[in-house]
Design a protein around this motif. Structure first.
Motif, PDB file in Angstrom:
ATOM      1  N   GLN A 155     147.670  81.564  70.631  1.00  0.00           N
ATOM      2  CA  GLN A 155     147.708  82.328  72.064  1.00  0.00           C
ATOM      3  C   GLN A 155     146.682  82.336  73.005  1.00  0.00           C
ATOM      4  O   GLN A 155     145.727  83.238  72.261  1.00  0.00           O
ATOM      5  CB  GLN A 155     148.636  83.242  72.694  1.00  0.00           C
ATOM      6  CG  GLN A 155     149.849  82.565  72.724  1.00  0.00           C
ATOM      7  CD  GLN A 155     151.106  83.794  72.815  1.00  0.00           C
ATOM      8  OE1 GLN A 155     150.965  84.257  73.036  1.00  0.00           O
ATOM      9  NE2 GLN A 155     152.187  83.054  73.485  1.00  0.00           N
ATOM     10  N   VAL A 156     145.496  81.949  73.764  1.00  0.00           N
ATOM     11  CA  VAL A 156     144.738  82.191  74.576  1.00  0.00           C
ATOM     12  C   VAL A 156     145.255  83.038  75.700  1.00  0.00           C
ATOM     13  O   VAL A 156     145.910  82.792  77.041  1.00  0.00           O
ATOM     14  CB  VAL A 156     143.970  81.691  74.780  1.00  0.00           C
ATOM     15  CG1 VAL A 156     142.767  82.039  75.458  1.00  0.00           C
ATOM     16  CG2 VAL A 156     142.833  81.099  74.003  1.00  0.00           C
ATOM     17  N   ALA A 157     144.790  84.400  76.172  1.00  0.00           N
ATOM     18  CA  ALA A 157     144.822  85.645  77.421  1.00  0.00           C
ATOM     19  C   ALA A 157     145.080  84.242  78.652  1.00  0.00           C
ATOM     20  O   ALA A 157     143.820  84.567  78.627  1.00  0.00           O
ATOM     21  CB  ALA A 157     144.959  86.605  76.863  1.00  0.00           C
ATOM     22  N   GLY A 158     145.417  84.877  79.724  1.00  0.00           N
ATOM     23  CA  GLY A 158     145.428  84.328  80.523  1.00  0.00           C
ATOM     24  C   GLY A 158     143.800  85.151  81.089  1.00  0.00           C
ATOM     25  O   GLY A 158     143.547  86.356  81.407  1.00  0.00           O
ATOM     26  N   GLY A 159     143.176  84.076  82.337  1.00  0.00           N
ATOM     27  CA  GLY A 159     142.132  84.899  82.941  1.00  0.00           C
ATOM     28  C   GLY A 159     141.109  83.926  83.234  1.00  0.00           C
ATOM     29  O   GLY A 159     141.321  83.193  82.690  1.00  0.00           O
ATOM     30  N   THR A 160     140.020  84.546  83.354  1.00  0.00           N
ATOM     31  CA  THR A 160     138.759  83.594  83.642  1.00  0.00           C
ATOM     32  C   THR A 160     137.559  84.720  83.259  1.00  0.00           C
ATOM     33  O   THR A 160     137.483  85.492  83.242  1.00  0.00           O
ATOM     34  CB  THR A 160     138.453  83.716  85.837  1.00  0.00           C
ATOM     35  OG1 THR A 160     140.267  83.310  86.125  1.00  0.00           O
ATOM     36  CG2 THR A 160     137.083  82.752  85.985  1.00  0.00           C
ATOM     37  N   ILE A 161     137.394  84.235  82.448  1.00  0.00           N
ATOM     38  CA  ILE A 161     135.748  84.132  82.050  1.00  0.00           C
ATOM     39  C   ILE A 161     134.552  83.252  82.388  1.00  0.00           C
ATOM     40  O   ILE A 161     134.628  82.545  82.696  1.00  0.00           O
ATOM     41  CB  ILE A 161     135.547  84.166  79.991  1.00  0.00           C
ATOM     42  CG1 ILE A 161     136.161  85.180  79.536  1.00  0.00           C
ATOM     43  CG2 ILE A 161     134.323  84.345  79.753  1.00  0.00           C
ATOM     44  CD1 ILE A 161     136.901  84.978  78.215  1.00  0.00           C
ATOM     45  N   LYS A 162     133.229  83.964  82.814  1.00  0.00           N
ATOM     46  CA  LYS A 162     132.281  83.402  83.648  1.00  0.00           C
ATOM     47  C   LYS A 162     131.260  83.627  83.322  1.00  0.00           C
ATOM     48  O   LYS A 162     130.445  85.133  83.213  1.00  0.00           O
ATOM     49  CB  LYS A 162     132.569  83.902  85.206  1.00  0.00           C
ATOM     50  CG  LYS A 162     131.060  82.525  85.741  1.00  0.00           C
ATOM     51  CD  LYS A 162     130.863  82.147  87.224  1.00  0.00           C
ATOM     52  CE  LYS A 162     129.581  81.391  87.514  1.00  0.00           C
ATOM     53  NZ  LYS A 162     129.751  81.769  88.945  1.00  0.00           N
ATOM     54  N   ASP A 163     130.064  82.764  82.726  1.00  0.00           N
ATOM     55  CA  ASP A 163     129.307  84.019  81.167  1.00  0.00           C
ATOM     56  C   ASP A 163     128.088  82.809  81.342  1.00  0.00           C
ATOM     57  O   ASP A 163     127.743  82.186  81.457  1.00  0.00           O
ATOM     58  CB  ASP A 163     129.402  83.599  79.795  1.00  0.00           C
ATOM     59  CG  ASP A 163     129.730  84.748  78.902  1.00  0.00           C
ATOM     60  OD1 ASP A 163     128.838  85.253  79.175  1.00  0.00           O
ATOM     61  OD2 ASP A 163     130.024  84.516  77.465  1.00  0.00           O
TER      62      ASP A 163
END
Length: 543
Positions: free
Chosen positions: A174-182
């Motif tokens: 599993q990968v936690a929900g949400g958004t990464i901007k990098d």
């Protein structure tokens, strides 16, 4: 200065340790397996919090349900060759541990892992990415292939450490929900490997490339020549490799890369978004070349091969025309097989070269680099000559470096010379962690994991404009290192910290939060078979 203040007696004992292979290194990560297994079991059911990765992302906004990889998951690419290659790479990484044959397809669809290139999204820059995780899909978007690859490295770290195992594991994945901007703070994030003092095979170099790429390092600086060995085949001067490369520190058999092998390393590095920067150190650190060809010596007499560890005694003959024929040939051949922008010309510890000769030499050699379409990099002593327009100076000074020398470098930066920072008492991975470290050197002092991380490249060198800093490098000198186990013990856990200084925004820089994220890498390194040093200043799981 790079390697002075040494004790011959200490070196003797270190070399015995290195020669013995330091078999205890591989056993270091084991620890309390029961506690470690319990910790891994507890965390496997709970996704890693979004953004709890190294390097720290610029922005991570958690929210929503996690994404889960299962046997039906597809890796959906947008049809571009770069996305296809990155998708195949990801499938290859995850296949052994998940057991899932993750199909890479360009048939569209809104589910699964989606890799997208969007050339119009300027906000992502050349290496940035956006990762969006939610129930049913995980989408990585980038403007260029590097960003896609780095997004995949973040995805790997968001998965349980068991995802790095080479045998099928339980999951869930599993990968936690949400958004990464990098996107990176600096465009130059380098690691250097000294293959001259001890020679490392192609496979060992590739192993290190795989390890550094997980932390978004984008340059591999290869120190290809020194007093103890010449490591790259040069057709016009064949004895450089066959004779000059025939030994190493302590008298081992040495070795060198054929042109085909060097190209293989370059291509493999490129597949991991790493640019190879070859270094031919000169005019000092040249005994292997001087021993191979008598005419490169001012007296016309070739010295014997050298297997010790002293520095500063060798010099090319600056006043001879043949010296520049030699340099021209070497740079021409290396440039032809190096697609990257840079060639490193060394220039440090030229104690046997007068200042006048040093300046004259650099005035003649820097244009040769430009002649073959490359940009010159030199150790920061280059600023004592006249750096060519566009040249980069690599600062390796440390706390004991004189104020005058620091000022010289800062003044060059004010005049337009760009800098790469690799302070010896911060980023030199061959410095001992403490007095009990069985490998490495200590001339710049002991370098704990915290000390290697706790400095800011933007403000480190007083007087150097912030915009003169191109980035950072973590050099690994190999006087006492001869195996992959040695490399890993000295590089981990410090290399990821230098990588974070190069990538992450200054606002994220905090040892107390970093050490927690770093500790979580321990089980990942165990899964990858990396024999790391369990630094006492890091709260490793089960500690």
């Amino acid at each position: 200065m790079r390697q002075h203040h040494r004790s011959p007696r200490l070196f003797g004992s270190l070399l015995l340790v290195a020669a013995a292979g330091f078999s205890s290194v591989a056993a270091v990560p084991g620890g309390d397996s029961t506690g470690q297994e319990a910790a891994e079991a507890a965390t496997a059911a709970t996704p890693t919090p979004l953004g709890q990765v190294v390097p720290a992302p610029a922005s991570a906004v958690p929210g929503g349900s996690p994404f889960e990889i299962n046997s039906k998951t597809r890796i959906r690419v947008d049809g571009s060759r770069d996305a296809q290659k990155t998708g195949s790479y990801l499938a290859g990484v995850l296949r052994p541990s998940t057991g899932y044959p993750l199909k890479v397809t360009d048939d569209g669809g809104s589910d699964g892992i989606r890799l997208r290139l969007n050339s119009k999204d300027a906000s992502l820059g050349n290496e940035g990415y956006r990762l969006e995780s939610k129930r049913g899909s995980l989408t990585i978007t980038a403007r260029k292939s590097a960003g896609l690859f780095y997004g995949v490295q973040t995805l790997r770290q968001q998965l349980p450490a068991a995802a790095e195992q080479k045998t099928v594991q339980k999951g869930p994945w599993q990968v936690a929900g949400g958004t990464i901007k990098d996107a990176p703070r600096y465009g130059y994030r380098s690691a250097m490997l000294d293959v001259s003092r001890h020679f490392f095979s192609v496979d060992k170099v590739k192993r290190y490339i795989d390890q550094m790429s997980l932390y978004k390092v984008n340059k591999l600086h290869m120190h290809l020549s020194d007093d103890q060995g010449w490591r790259i085949a040069i057709d016009s001067w064949p004895k450089l490799a066959t004779y000059g490369g025939s030994t190493q520190v302590g008298g081992g058999k040495g070795g060198y890369y054929t042109k085909a092998q060097y190209k293989d390393i370059v291509q493999y590095a490129a597949s991991r978004q790493l640019e190879v920067i070859p270094e031919i150190d000169m005019p000092g650190h040249t005994n292997a070349a001087l021993a191979s060809y008598a005419e490169l010596n001012c007296n016309g007499v070739a010295p014997p091969l050298y297997t010790g560890t002293e520095v500063g005694f060798s010099s090319l003959c600056v006043k001879k025309d043949v010296t520049y024929d030699f340099v021209d040939d070497v740079i021409r051949e290396i440039a032809a097989m190096t697609p990257g922008k840079y060639i490193h010309i060394g220039g440090d510890e030229a104690h046997s070269t007068s200042h006048e000769d040093y300046v004259a030499f650099m005035d003649k050699v820097q244009p040769l680099v430009a002649k073959y379409g490359k940009t010159a990099i030199g150790w920061h002593q280059l600023t004592g000559a006249t750096p060519a327009k566009g040249a980069i100076a690599q600062y390796w000074g440390y706390d004991a470096t004189s104020a005058a020398e620091r000022e010289q470098v800062a003044n060059a930066a004010k005049n337009g010379t760009k800098l790469v920072l690799s302070p010896a008492d911060r980023s030199y991975l061959d410095m001992k962690y403490d007095k009990d470290t069985p490998l490495g050197l200590a001339w710049a002092g002991y370098v704990s994991t915290q000390r290697s991380y706790d400095w800011d490249p933007g403000t480190y060198l007083k007087g150097a404009p912030a915009d003169s800093i191109e980035g950072v490098e973590a050099p690994l000198w190999s006087e006492t290192l001869s195996t992959s186990a040695h490399i890993e013990y000295m590089a981990f856990p410090r290399l990821p910290g230098i990588a974070e200084l190069g990538w992450s925004p200054a606002s994220t820089h905090d040892w107390n939060t970093y050490k927690v994220r770093l500790a979580e890498q321990g089980p990942r390194w165990d899964a990858m078979g990396i024999g790391y040093y369990k630094a006492p200043d890091v709260p490793w799981p089960g500690k």
